[in-house]
Design a protein around this motif. Sequence first.
Motif, PDB file in Angstrom:
ATOM      1  N   ALA A 215      43.280  85.268  34.931  1.00 12.81           N
ATOM      2  CA  ALA A 215      42.500  86.359  35.516  1.00 12.81           C
ATOM      3  C   ALA A 215      41.451  86.911  34.555  1.00 12.81           C
ATOM      4  N   ASP A 216      41.209  86.239  33.429  1.00 15.36           N
ATOM      5  CA  ASP A 216      40.255  86.762  32.460  1.00 15.36           C
ATOM      6  C   ASP A 216      38.854  86.864  33.044  1.00 15.36           C
ATOM      7  N   ARG A 217      38.475  85.894  33.864  1.00 18.10           N
ATOM      8  CA  ARG A 217      37.125  85.908  34.415  1.00 18.10           C
ATOM      9  C   ARG A 217      36.951  87.070  35.382  1.00 18.10           C
ATOM     10  N   ARG A 218      37.956  87.364  36.179  1.00 20.29           N
ATOM     11  CA  ARG A 218      37.842  88.472  37.139  1.00 20.29           C
ATOM     12  C   ARG A 218      37.898  89.830  36.443  1.00 20.29           C
ATOM     13  N   MET A 219      38.537  89.881  35.276  1.00 18.12           N
ATOM     14  CA  MET A 219      38.623  91.148  34.551  1.00 18.12           C
ATOM     15  C   MET A 219      37.474  91.349  33.572  1.00 18.12           C
ATOM     16  N   ALA A 220      36.684  90.318  33.353  1.00 17.54           N
ATOM     17  CA  ALA A 220      35.600  90.434  32.382  1.00 17.54           C
ATOM     18  C   ALA A 220      34.586  91.490  32.846  1.00 17.54           C
ATOM     19  N   GLY A 221      34.165  92.324  31.928  1.00 15.11           N
ATOM     20  CA  GLY A 221      33.189  93.352  32.241  1.00 15.11           C
ATOM     21  C   GLY A 221      33.779  94.648  32.765  1.00 15.11           C
ATOM     22  N   LYS A 222      35.093  94.691  32.987  1.00 19.28           N
ATOM     23  CA  LYS A 222      35.734  95.914  33.466  1.00 19.28           C
ATOM     24  C   LYS A 222      35.983  96.867  32.296  1.00 19.28           C
ATOM     25  N   ALA A 223      36.058  98.143  32.622  1.00 21.40           N
ATOM     26  CA  ALA A 223      36.299  99.143  31.592  1.00 21.40           C
ATOM     27  C   ALA A 223      37.748  99.065  31.108  1.00 21.40           C
ATOM     28  N   PRO A 225      39.473 100.986  28.156  1.00 21.00           N
ATOM     29  CA  PRO A 225      39.402 101.907  27.010  1.00 21.00           C
ATOM     30  C   PRO A 225      40.500 101.695  25.983  1.00 21.00           C
ATOM     31  N   TRP A 226      41.574 100.975  26.321  1.00 18.82           N
ATOM     32  CA  TRP A 226      42.677 100.770  25.395  1.00 18.82           C
ATOM     33  C   TRP A 226      42.469  99.547  24.511  1.00 18.82           C
ATOM     34  N   ALA A 227      41.422  98.766  24.761  1.00 15.36           N
ATOM     35  CA  ALA A 227      41.247  97.515  24.031  1.00 15.36           C
ATOM     36  C   ALA A 227      41.102  97.750  22.529  1.00 15.36           C
ATOM     37  N   GLN A 228      40.411  98.816  22.134  1.00 13.15           N
ATOM     38  CA  GLN A 228      40.198  99.108  20.718  1.00 13.15           C
ATOM     39  C   GLN A 228      40.958 100.337  20.249  1.00 13.15           C
ATOM     40  N   ASP A 229      41.843 100.848  21.079  1.00 10.86           N
ATOM     41  CA  ASP A 229      42.593 102.071  20.743  1.00 10.86           C
ATOM     42  C   ASP A 229      44.083 101.715  20.665  1.00 10.86           C
ATOM     43  N   TYR A 258      65.149  92.408  43.786  1.00 15.04           N
ATOM     44  CA  TYR A 258      64.445  91.544  42.832  1.00 15.04           C
ATOM     45  C   TYR A 258      63.176  92.261  42.388  1.00 15.04           C
ATOM     46  N   PHE A 259      62.557  91.757  41.333  1.00 12.32           N
ATOM     47  CA  PHE A 259      61.250  92.245  40.913  1.00 12.32           C
ATOM     48  C   PHE A 259      60.607  91.184  40.026  1.00 12.32           C
ATOM     49  N   TYR A 260      59.293  91.278  39.886  1.00  6.03           N
ATOM     50  CA  TYR A 260      58.506  90.315  39.124  1.00  6.03           C
ATOM     51  C   TYR A 260      57.879  91.000  37.920  1.00  6.03           C
ATOM     52  N   VAL A 261      57.796  90.254  36.828  1.00  3.16           N
ATOM     53  CA  VAL A 261      57.062  90.656  35.632  1.00  3.16           C
ATOM     54  C   VAL A 261      55.957  89.622  35.436  1.00  3.16           C
ATOM     55  N   CYS A 262      54.714  90.026  35.642  1.00  2.00           N
ATOM     56  CA  CYS A 262      53.569  89.113  35.603  1.00  2.00           C
ATOM     57  C   CYS A 262      52.761  89.395  34.349  1.00  2.00           C
ATOM     58  N   ALA A 263      52.867  88.517  33.341  1.00  2.00           N
ATOM     59  CA  ALA A 263      52.131  88.652  32.094  1.00  2.00           C
ATOM     60  C   ALA A 263      50.935  87.710  32.098  1.00  2.00           C
ATOM     61  N   ALA A 264      50.166  87.775  31.021  1.00  6.67           N
ATOM     62  CA  ALA A 264      48.961  86.946  30.935  1.00  6.67           C
ATOM     63  C   ALA A 264      49.280  85.479  30.685  1.00  6.67           C
ATOM     64  N   GLN A 265      50.479  85.171  30.142  1.00  6.86           N
ATOM     65  CA  GLN A 265      50.835  83.797  29.811  1.00  6.86           C
ATOM     66  C   GLN A 265      51.948  83.236  30.690  1.00  6.86           C
ATOM     67  N   SER A 412      53.982  87.958  22.286  1.00  4.78           N
ATOM     68  CA  SER A 412      53.148  87.186  23.205  1.00  4.78           C
ATOM     69  C   SER A 412      53.150  87.757  24.616  1.00  4.78           C
ATOM     70  N   LEU A 413      53.888  88.852  24.847  1.00  9.25           N
ATOM     71  CA  LEU A 413      53.917  89.444  26.179  1.00  9.25           C
ATOM     72  C   LEU A 413      52.580  90.084  26.532  1.00  9.25           C
ATOM     73  N   VAL A 414      51.887  90.623  25.552  1.00  9.94           N
ATOM     74  CA  VAL A 414      50.610  91.293  25.762  1.00  9.94           C
ATOM     75  C   VAL A 414      49.530  90.518  25.014  1.00  9.94           C
ATOM     76  N   ALA A 415      48.425  90.248  25.682  1.00  8.56           N
ATOM     77  CA  ALA A 415      47.317  89.524  25.056  1.00  8.56           C
ATOM     78  C   ALA A 415      46.704  90.376  23.952  1.00  8.56           C
ATOM     79  N   VAL A 416      46.301  89.717  22.862  1.00  8.37           N
ATOM     80  CA  VAL A 416      45.689  90.410  21.731  1.00  8.37           C
ATOM     81  C   VAL A 416      44.178  90.268  21.740  1.00  8.37           C
ATOM     82  N   ALA A 417      43.629  89.442  22.593  1.00  5.45           N
ATOM     83  CA  ALA A 417      42.184  89.241  22.678  1.00  5.45           C
ATOM     84  C   ALA A 417      41.822  88.946  24.119  1.00  5.45           C
ATOM     85  N   GLY A 418      40.556  89.151  24.433  1.00  8.36           N
ATOM     86  CA  GLY A 418      40.087  88.887  25.781  1.00  8.36           C
ATOM     87  C   GLY A 418      40.113  90.120  26.663  1.00  8.36           C
TER      88      GLY A 418
END
Length: 552
Positions: A215-223, A225-229, A258-265, A412-418
């Motif tokens: 989903a990186d392409r669909r999220m690109a350009g979105k605000a 604020p936590w990326a650098q904080d 049941y429930f789902y956990v959807c991570a980036a990887q 690895s649960l949370v992406a560190v870049a992108g």
Amino acid sequence: PGHSPGFKKPPALLRLKRKRPGRRSDPAAAADAAAAPAPRGPSAAGRRRNPFSSLDNAPQRAAAAPQPPAAAPAGGDPSAAPFWQFLEPACEEKRPRTAEPAESSDILSLSQDLHSPLTVPKAPSSPRQEFPADWSIKTRVLFMSSQPFTWAEHLKAQEEAQGFAQHCRATQTPLPQSVQEPRLCTELRCAFQQSLVYWLHPSLPWLPLFPRLGADRRMAGKACPWAQDEALQQVLMSEWSVSFTSLYNLLRARLCPYFYVCAAQFSVLFRAAGLAGSAVPTAAMAPTTRGLREAMRSEGIEFSLPLLEESRTRKQKNSEESLETETTDGLGGSSSVEDVGEPAPSDDDDEGSFSWLEEMGVQDKVKKPDTISIQLRKEKHEVQVDHRPESLVLVRGSNTFTLLNFLISCRSLVAVAGPQAGLPPTLLAPVAFRGGTMQTLKARTLSGRARVQGGFEDAFSLEVLGPVLPHALHALTLLLGPAQRGSFRALLSPHEPSAAFNAAPPQEAVPQDLPACGLHPSTLDQLSQSPTLGKSSLRLLEMKDFSYTWKA
């Protein structure tokens, strides 16, 4: 000035070079060719071979009769013959070689075996009263019917509120087998609103939180604020851990099915005891990598790879059957029986397999592979399934709690870049939980004309967008049966990585005591059955006369 005169006329120069070898081999023919006028026009270009075409893609003229290659001159100088006369026979020898089985065919057959559906025929199934449970998440469902879907549009405020109340109170409204006036049936419209509700965390309306894989392409350009904080990232992760723990506690108490956990990887599906034919809680994770599996082993998490084990078992069974057939027919003879009794070479003996070098006294002259190379060769088959459906990991029982703690602390649960950097995974559940936000699927009705034999007929459709969870798909079919007079079709678009969740866990005696989990009793019965779709998912679902047929 300074250039060869032939540089200005390349076609004439090419013709001259082509005729020179022929002059040596056959002087009479060369003289006749020199006396003839030089051919001009497109016909000459058609006979001339393209110097930039390779031997494999050269055009073949079917009309021209095959001519035998010219023989070498009597003088014994092979260089006197044209060079293309030696290349064309080589091309003819290469073509039949493609039909012969090569070493790559084994790799191709293995790849086809890994990606083939497990127990699901390509042909539609026979009509049944219920369709199998599908644990994959659908991104889009399109229902089509000859009856209009007017009952699913323009809900009144009271009907919408009643649907939300029924969902929160986990109350189910019984419907007759056939509704005569669906548009005027308030119970049907309230139940439709109830079936569209799901719960989500975190809630960021400006970001598409499902799917997260790719989903990186669909999220690109979105605000973001936590990326650098880092302080904001810690707050988001702390709130996410509270919601994740709340869902797991509800699951263990059998209040959440049941429930789902959807991570980036990867994605994880947690199921309560009593679902999918298992008497203990289960967690399925896909896709995984060798590094992730090694990290889980180091944390003491016991797991299995059911799809990979089933593929190996099926392959071994097929080889045994073929061996028995050869033995029965007498093809193998006594040698085949002896080969069966020989033990297979084990990878565990690789470190000690170089003792014969010491016996010969050449252990210092031969370069032996290092320990890392030996380990990589052992793990070659395990690495090959990375990012594939066969890499599905199944965790059962108390190990699911260990997996919970592992995921909370997993880097690895949370992406560190992108674009997804610092964003916690998405939690999807059918019931309310701490920190969850109520969301509804997007539904719209369409109408048009469809071409049939003899003319056109009215065609109506209902499109549902969003993360359609397994219980929502079944709840919608329960409503469409009475509303559409037992006849409709559904085209399903699954989230492909989640199709591996249809792998069946080990069969056990399942207690049926999940009445307070908020699902319809019929939906609960369907999800309690053991999955039968393997690593595939439903693509087409059709109801005729209140009987289902499907295709995966």
